[in-house]
Scaffold this active site. Structure first.
Site, mmCIF file in Angstrom:
data_model
loop_
_atom_site.group_PDB
_atom_site.id
_atom_site.type_symbol
_atom_site.label_atom_id
_atom_site.label_comp_id
_atom_site.label_asym_id
_atom_site.label_seq_id
_atom_site.Cartn_x
_atom_site.Cartn_y
_atom_site.Cartn_z
ATOM 1 N N SER A 136 -25.601 -119.874 1.506
ATOM 2 C CA SER A 136 -25.868 -119.166 0.262
ATOM 3 C C SER A 136 -27.342 -119.235 -0.136
ATOM 4 O O SER A 136 -28.189 -118.796 0.627
ATOM 5 C CB SER A 136 -24.937 -119.717 -0.810
ATOM 6 O OG SER A 136 -24.708 -118.720 -1.748
ATOM 7 N N LYS A 154 -30.393 -118.419 2.412
ATOM 8 C CA LYS A 154 -31.664 -117.686 2.223
ATOM 9 C C LYS A 154 -32.789 -118.574 2.741
ATOM 10 O O LYS A 154 -33.730 -118.125 3.409
ATOM 11 C CB LYS A 154 -31.891 -117.361 0.743
ATOM 12 C CG LYS A 154 -30.708 -116.660 0.022
ATOM 13 C CD LYS A 154 -31.029 -116.385 -1.456
ATOM 14 C CE LYS A 154 -29.838 -116.321 -2.399
ATOM 15 N NZ LYS A 154 -28.824 -115.322 -2.216
ATOM 16 N N TRP A 194 -20.149 -110.244 -3.190
ATOM 17 C CA TRP A 194 -21.412 -110.542 -3.887
ATOM 18 C C TRP A 194 -22.559 -110.726 -2.876
ATOM 19 O O TRP A 194 -23.699 -110.376 -3.132
ATOM 20 C CB TRP A 194 -21.198 -111.808 -4.720
ATOM 21 C CG TRP A 194 -22.277 -112.208 -5.661
ATOM 22 C CD1 TRP A 194 -22.986 -113.370 -5.625
ATOM 23 C CD2 TRP A 194 -22.755 -111.485 -6.800
ATOM 24 N NE1 TRP A 194 -23.881 -113.423 -6.669
ATOM 25 C CE2 TRP A 194 -23.764 -112.275 -7.406
ATOM 26 C CE3 TRP A 194 -22.432 -110.244 -7.366
ATOM 27 C CZ2 TRP A 194 -24.453 -111.867 -8.548
ATOM 28 C CZ3 TRP A 194 -23.124 -109.849 -8.508
ATOM 29 C CH2 TRP A 194 -24.112 -110.650 -9.079
ATOM 30 N N HIS A 238 -16.346 -117.459 -0.771
ATOM 31 C CA HIS A 238 -17.696 -118.000 -0.665
ATOM 32 C C HIS A 238 -17.620 -119.521 -0.533
ATOM 33 O O HIS A 238 -17.343 -120.221 -1.510
ATOM 34 C CB HIS A 238 -18.431 -117.604 -1.946
ATOM 35 C CG HIS A 238 -19.887 -117.919 -1.938
ATOM 36 N ND1 HIS A 238 -20.781 -117.197 -1.183
ATOM 37 C CD2 HIS A 238 -20.610 -118.863 -2.590
ATOM 38 C CE1 HIS A 238 -21.994 -117.688 -1.386
ATOM 39 N NE2 HIS A 238 -21.921 -118.699 -2.229
#
Ligand code: GCU
Length: 410
Positions: free
Chosen positions: A247, A251, A340, A390
């Protein structure tokens, strides 16, 4: 080839608008890149400059890293492996031992010799991922929602509560090493600039571009300092480091992979907006630039805020960050319920990074449509989506290791 000097990149508002995704193989000045040499010597450095200038802030210099072993159990995991915690004392911004990262390392006891190793930051501290009472409890600020946290401080109540998120024993059982640290060792995940890395940083000068190092870049810098250390120990194969994160830390993994070529394999998991997902999109279910900049203002540079309502002005999109990893293998992993993170947008980014891989003489993504759940696309640019939400789960690790088996173990 005429390149625009970094200092001459205009303020965000003066950039030309382009609704379509910018071509990674066309320079800022509009010239087509047709050779490997021009990519490596000119366009790649230019893209790194652009990402620092308009999105992540500057990647700081690295200082000396000294590792002090704080704890070691050579008969961990029922004798199958070694568990160690090392304090990395990092020189930065002209100061000796300015910052410490506590790197927990798990290694298989057999085979003996340098093993391929996963490395990445974690949420909530090393102690969540093992029941060993000797692993340190972090002192830095952390979110109350992490296991065992009270008043934004980790406590021993959290010990061993998330062993399935970084399944150390399973990983070493497959012949890999694994090294992880709490991201808050570098910078706690809140806008406060009076702690961690951002406290040490020289304050930006008044009239320069708004490109001070932002939090995701500081975490990526921290992962590279772990690579500095891991490259010095004989049990780890420095040529087979895989950077991994989930997540916001996915990144981070992608950014670290893009800027540091020592990561031979890049595994950004459910990273989405600001990482693996495009900035240019109008999918209401997926996170967008304005939302991420509002909810997490510290993650990206001040200059990135100028694109909140103007993503078409970005001189790159996230396929260009993927392209910076070329020709190294990279896997984007997702979950079907995690819209998302924009799983389909991420797939597009891999498609659009592929021409750079091809210019470098290898294949990129070898699929034209997204794979069905649980089917790994194991081309050099790989893709995987599993059912569910997630999270980073043992099934995700199965995919990471299947991909690593293909690309890191010949
Ligand atoms: C939020 C944020 C995402 C991020 C995620 C996470 O959902 O909007 O960008 O990836 O947190 O880090 O778990």
């Amino acid at each position: 080839m005429a390149l625009v000097a970094a200092a001459d990149f205009p303020p965000p508002g003066d950039l030309p608008a382009r609704k379509s995704f910018p071509d990674p193989l066309t320079t800022f000045a509009g010239e087509k890149v047709t050779t490997k040499e021009v990519w490596l010597k000119e366009r790649r450095p230019e893209l790194k400059e652009l990402f620092q200038r308009y999105m992540y802030g500057r990647l700081p210099e690295s200082g000396k890293v000294t590792g002090v072993v704080k704890y070691e159990d050579k008969q961990a995991f029922g004798g199958k492996g070694t568990l160690r915690e090392v304090e990395l004392q990092i020189d930065a911004f002209g100061k000796t031992n300015a910052l410490q990262i506590y790197l927990m390392i798990a290694l298989p006891n057999a085979p003996v010799g340098a093993v391929p190793t996963f490395v990445g930051p974690n949420f909530g501290g090393n102690h969540l991922y093992t029941t060993d009472p000797n692993i340190r409890i972090p002192e830095a600020w952390m979110y109350d929602k992490y296991p065992g946290v009270k008043n934004n401080q980790a406590t021993k109540e959290g010990r061993g509560l998330a062993t399935d998120v970084w399944p150390l024993e399973v990983i070493i059982g497959r012949g890999y090493g694994v090294a992880t640290f709490y991201n808050g060792d570098v910078q706690p995940d809140r806008p406060n600039v009076d702690e961690g890395f951002r406290k040490l940083m020289p304050k930006p000068k008044g009239d320069g571009p708004d490109d001070a190092t932002a939090t995701i870049m500081s975490w990526a810098w921290g992962v590279s300092r772990c690579a500095d250390y891991l490259s010095t120990i004989s049990e780890v194969d420095a040529k087979r480091l895989a950077v991994v994160g989930h997540s916001r830390l996915g990144k981070t993994a992608l950014l670290a992979g893009a800027f540091d070529e020592r990561f031979a394999l890049v595994l950004p998991h459910q990273a989405g907006c600001g990482g693996t997902g495009p900035s240019r999109h109008d999918d209401p279910k997926a996170e967008g630039v304005k939302r991420i900049n509002t909810a997490f203002p510290h993650w990206f540079s001040t200059s990135f805020k100028a694109f909140n309502d103007a993503t078409e002005k970005l001189p790159f999109d996230q396929h260009c960050l993927a392209a910076l990893c070329a020709p190294r293998p990279m896997l984007y992993t997702n979950a079907t319920d995690d819209l998302w993170a924009n799983p389909s947008g991420q797939f597009e980014m891999l498609k659009l990074a592929t021409p750079v891989y091809e210019l470098l003489g290898v294949t990129g993504l070898e699929a034209t449509t997204m794979s069905p759940p649980n089917k790994l696309i194991e081309s050099r640019l790989g893709y995987f989506i599993r059912p569910g939400k997630h999270a980073m789960t043992p099934d995700d690790w199965k995919a990471f290791m299947a991909f690593a088996d293909k690309w890191l173990k010949k």
